[in-house]
Design a protein around this motif. Structure first.
Motif, PDB file in Angstrom:
ATOM      1  N   GLU A  64      10.805  -7.591  42.922  1.00  0.00           N
ATOM      2  CA  GLU A  64      10.080  -6.333  42.982  1.00  0.00           C
ATOM      3  C   GLU A  64      10.033  -5.820  44.415  1.00  0.00           C
ATOM      4  N   THR A 102       8.359   4.984  33.272  1.00  0.00           N
ATOM      5  CA  THR A 102       8.096   3.991  32.226  1.00  0.00           C
ATOM      6  C   THR A 102       7.396   2.796  32.850  1.00  0.00           C
ATOM      7  N   TRP A 103       6.262   2.408  32.290  1.00  0.00           N
ATOM      8  CA  TRP A 103       5.477   1.316  32.851  1.00  0.00           C
ATOM      9  C   TRP A 103       5.826  -0.034  32.238  1.00  0.00           C
ATOM     10  N   GLU A 104       6.391  -0.010  31.039  1.00  0.00           N
ATOM     11  CA  GLU A 104       6.752  -1.244  30.362  1.00  0.00           C
ATOM     12  C   GLU A 104       8.230  -1.571  30.600  1.00  0.00           C
ATOM     13  N   LYS A 105       8.578  -2.845  30.480  1.00  0.00           N
ATOM     14  CA  LYS A 105       9.962  -3.275  30.606  1.00  0.00           C
ATOM     15  C   LYS A 105      10.713  -3.030  29.302  1.00  0.00           C
ATOM     16  N   GLY A 106      12.044  -2.876  29.404  1.00  0.00           N
ATOM     17  CA  GLY A 106      12.886  -2.647  28.233  1.00  0.00           C
ATOM     18  C   GLY A 106      13.142  -3.921  27.455  1.00  0.00           C
ATOM     19  N   TYR A 134      14.467  -0.315  25.525  1.00  0.00           N
ATOM     20  CA  TYR A 134      13.694   0.859  25.135  1.00  0.00           C
ATOM     21  C   TYR A 134      14.252   1.503  23.874  1.00  0.00           C
ATOM     22  N   THR A 181      10.305  -1.808  23.694  1.00  0.00           N
ATOM     23  CA  THR A 181       9.333  -0.803  24.135  1.00  0.00           C
ATOM     24  C   THR A 181       9.583   0.508  23.417  1.00  0.00           C
ATOM     25  N   ARG A 224       9.092   4.348  23.259  1.00  0.00           N
ATOM     26  CA  ARG A 224       8.916   5.292  24.356  1.00  0.00           C
ATOM     27  C   ARG A 224       9.087   6.727  23.870  1.00  0.00           C
ATOM     28  N   ALA A 241       4.839  -1.603  24.729  1.00  0.00           N
ATOM     29  CA  ALA A 241       5.563  -2.808  24.350  1.00  0.00           C
ATOM     30  C   ALA A 241       5.124  -3.230  22.957  1.00  0.00           C
TER      31      ALA A 241
END
Length: 210
Positions: A2, A122-126, A128, A176, A178, A188
């Motif tokens: 990150e 997008t706040w969540e991980k794929g 998607y 996720t 979306r 998620a």
């Protein structure tokens, strides 16, 4: 890994479309009302304040910053018997809120806000699945939801997994959901079931949020 940022201003410049600098209670209140929380970068953390909240383990501040500026997120304002206060949370540690009087320890001398409203972040991980209609309110419900999809859309959902749809259901594969128009509306979830609705010529998809 990150990406790390050296300051709140750098963070907003990188992911927030730029930064807005606010000075004084009126500017801060206007931004809170129109767009949401801001970050005070001028709050001077002193030993007395640290001692006051040190038993509140859910309100975390950095003791190493005593005598220095400590970023705090301002989420709103209110009024107590002692006057107007800001409702604040520690930046990146927002489990617990507390009240800090306006103008106390230079809290409202300088506040920062992002220029972007983050609707396309997008706040969540794929992986998607973008709901093509952009009209589903599935991500606003609690626990679980269902939504309709055409066969072509179901195939798009299948591409989220390295196995078949039914195996994804059995193995509770994560993906996720979306909103294709506002990517910040993302949740998620795992696939619970699918059902063909002949009267609508649509698939009904059942998901559980995690």
């Amino acid at each position: 890994s990150e990406k790390k940022f050296s300051s709140v201003e750098d963070f907003f410049k990188s992911v927030g479309g730029g930064v807005k600098k606010l000075k004084g209670a009126n500017d801060i209140k206007k931004e809170l009302f129109l767009n949401g929380p801001v970050v005070s970068t001028s709050f001077k953390l002193d030993a007395d304040f640290l001692k006051k909240i040190q038993n509140n383990t859910q309100f975390a501040v950095l003791a190493s910053l005593v005598g220095k500026n400590h970023p705090l997120m301002i989420e709103g304002w209110g009024k107590t018997s002692r006057g107007q206060v800001w409702i604040v949370a520690p930046f990146q540690h927002n489990e617990k809120r507390t009240f800090i009087p306006m103008n106390f320890a230079k809290i409202d001398n300088c506040c920062l806000a992002p220029k972007s409203n983050f609707e396309d972040m997008t706040w969540e991980k794929g992986p998607y699945f973008d709901h093509p209609s952009g009209k589903s309110e599935a991500w606003t419900t609690i626990g679980s939801a269902k939504f309709s999809a055409a066969t072509a859309e179901l195939e798009m959902l299948g591409n989220c997994f390295n196995c078949g749809i039914f195996e994804a259901i059995n193995k509770k594969k994560k993906f996720t959901l979306r909103n294709s128009l506002k990517k910040a509306h993302s949740r998620a979830c795992v696939l619970k079931d699918i059902e063909w609705k002949g009267d609508k010529s649509k698939w009904e998809i059942f998901v559980e949020f995690i």
